[in-house]
Design a protein around this motif. Sequence first.
Motif, PDB file in Angstrom:
ATOM      1  N   GLY A   1       0.833  -1.190   0.000  1.00 53.21           N
ATOM      2  CA  GLY A   1       0.000   0.000   0.000  1.00 53.21           C
ATOM      3  C   GLY A   1       0.868   1.240   0.000  1.00 53.21           C
ATOM      4  O   GLY A   1       2.093   1.168   0.188  1.00 53.21           O
ATOM      5  N   VAL A   2       0.245   2.396  -0.198  1.00 51.46           N
ATOM      6  CA  VAL A   2       0.969   3.661  -0.314  1.00 51.46           C
ATOM      7  C   VAL A   2       0.298   4.718   0.557  1.00 51.46           C
ATOM      8  O   VAL A   2      -0.930   4.843   0.576  1.00 51.46           O
ATOM      9  N   ILE A   3       1.119   5.487   1.279  1.00 51.97           N
ATOM     10  CA  ILE A   3       0.673   6.682   1.988  1.00 51.97           C
ATOM     11  C   ILE A   3       1.300   7.872   1.286  1.00 51.97           C
ATOM     12  O   ILE A   3       2.520   7.901   1.086  1.00 51.97           O
ATOM     13  N   VAL A   4       0.485   8.848   0.900  1.00 53.16           N
ATOM     14  CA  VAL A   4       0.983  10.004   0.148  1.00 53.16           C
ATOM     15  C   VAL A   4       0.873  11.264   0.989  1.00 53.16           C
ATOM     16  O   VAL A   4      -0.214  11.638   1.427  1.00 53.16           O
ATOM     17  N   MET A   5       2.006  11.908   1.235  1.00 54.98           N
ATOM     18  CA  MET A   5       2.012  13.227   1.864  1.00 54.98           C
ATOM     19  C   MET A   5       1.561  14.217   0.807  1.00 54.98           C
ATOM     20  O   MET A   5       2.310  14.597  -0.082  1.00 54.98           O
ATOM     21  N   SER A   6       0.278  14.617   0.879  1.00 50.72           N
ATOM     22  CA  SER A   6      -0.348  15.343  -0.236  1.00 50.72           C
ATOM     23  C   SER A   6      -0.609  16.814   0.076  1.00 50.72           C
ATOM     24  O   SER A   6      -1.483  17.428  -0.530  1.00 50.72           O
ATOM     25  N   THR A   7       0.179  17.370   1.003  1.00 49.94           N
ATOM     26  CA  THR A   7       0.012  18.774   1.392  1.00 49.94           C
ATOM     27  C   THR A   7      -0.004  19.701   0.186  1.00 49.94           C
ATOM     28  O   THR A   7      -0.841  20.607   0.089  1.00 49.94           O
ATOM     29  N   GLU A   8       0.916  19.494  -0.744  1.00 48.79           N
ATOM     30  CA  GLU A   8       1.059  20.394  -1.889  1.00 48.79           C
ATOM     31  C   GLU A   8       0.239  19.965  -3.098  1.00 48.79           C
ATOM     32  O   GLU A   8       0.234  20.655  -4.119  1.00 48.79           O
ATOM     33  N   MET A   9      -0.461  18.842  -3.007  1.00 50.75           N
ATOM     34  CA  MET A   9      -1.211  18.346  -4.153  1.00 50.75           C
ATOM     35  C   MET A   9      -2.433  19.193  -4.444  1.00 50.75           C
ATOM     36  O   MET A   9      -3.081  19.730  -3.539  1.00 50.75           O
ATOM     37  N   GLN A  10      -2.772  19.295  -5.718  1.00 53.33           N
ATOM     38  CA  GLN A  10      -4.017  19.895  -6.167  1.00 53.33           C
ATOM     39  C   GLN A  10      -4.897  18.789  -6.757  1.00 53.33           C
ATOM     40  O   GLN A  10      -4.435  17.663  -6.961  1.00 53.33           O
ATOM     41  N   GLU A  11      -6.147  19.119  -7.040  1.00 51.39           N
ATOM     42  CA  GLU A  11      -7.074  18.088  -7.511  1.00 51.39           C
ATOM     43  C   GLU A  11      -6.602  17.418  -8.800  1.00 51.39           C
ATOM     44  O   GLU A  11      -6.821  16.223  -8.993  1.00 51.39           O
ATOM     45  N   ASP A  12      -5.946  18.170  -9.678  1.00 50.82           N
ATOM     46  CA  ASP A  12      -5.518  17.570 -10.941  1.00 50.82           C
ATOM     47  C   ASP A  12      -4.399  16.545 -10.751  1.00 50.82           C
ATOM     48  O   ASP A  12      -4.169  15.695 -11.615  1.00 50.82           O
TER      49      ASP A  12
END
Length: 351
Positions: free
Chosen positions: A131-142
């Motif tokens: 499985g994967v955990i993503v640190m998505s603080t900087e992510m945008q919807e796209d």
Amino acid sequence: MTHKEIARQLGISPASLSIIINNKTGVSEKTRTRILHELNKLGYAHLIKTPKIDQAHEEGAGMLLNKTICFVAYRRNSVVVGHHPFFMLLMESIENRAKKYGYLVQFMTMNREDSDPAEQIKQLNRIKPDGVIVMSTEMQEDDLAYFDALEIPVVFIDNDFFNHNVHCVSIHNQMGTFQAIEYLVKMGHTDIGILHDSCNVSSWEEREAGYRYAIHHFGLTINEDHCFQVPHNEHSSYQVFREYLKKDLSLPTAFVSDDDVMASGVMRAFTEYGYRIPEDISFVGFNDRPLAMETEPPLTSINVPKYSYGSESVDTLVALINNLQDPLHHCRAVKRRISTELIVRDSVRKL
């Protein structure tokens, strides 16, 4: 400056410095956190090495990695996700929790600025972690579209993506800002401004929304002239607000901030201009970084439970891995919010 000279400047041995910048075990977490903060403050953050995807935890070296979780730090603007002590403590909590389930953790950095995320997703599928955990603080919807190609469970942290059917664990940002405003109101403040991050990050947007909701909840009025945009950087926020103060603007009696690093820089600008904190103006930060105890005076802040935050993300992911055959796994997203807590120090005055 050599590593030996930097170590002498920080008051530690060169060996301890090597352990810290290479993410090895062998020093206390108190020392690690202090040195990471000092390295950032002194401009040596580039020395801190982020473990690569093919580097297993050294306790697992030589073992067959048949139970593995990958922790991905997704960078879009390289402003927020980095080598702050918060980020390092989060990685540690994820690693410790995963070990309790019998998983090793591998680390990977995805940088949209430097490479194609789609190719890195293909690399993840080839490696085939559980499985994967993503640190998505900087992510945008796209950015989410890239992860549609993942063939394994994934949990996004520090971003709720409320209108997407993806699994998330995030901070209750609006709760935190509400707690800050509630405390300032109890201390007699009615003219409360905000130091808002100019970077397009969902957490900052939620904190600003929480600020506006709380101001109206307590029957106060927002003065848009007291809503300042400042960079997510201690030195830059200091420089920007120093320019603001040259204009002799009207000011609130208190500020809430999207983050402690911004509040710290702005506090320094105010002090240089002869303002007394908290006698003339009060501050409440967010994240309760180690920095909050080093400002003058120590900064009242909203605490984010760093260890439980990482543990919750692992718990969520392991539950998904264990329920791959459950049809609900494919159609119902789990979204969890971690509560915050106000930590009172000396940066707020009672009116």
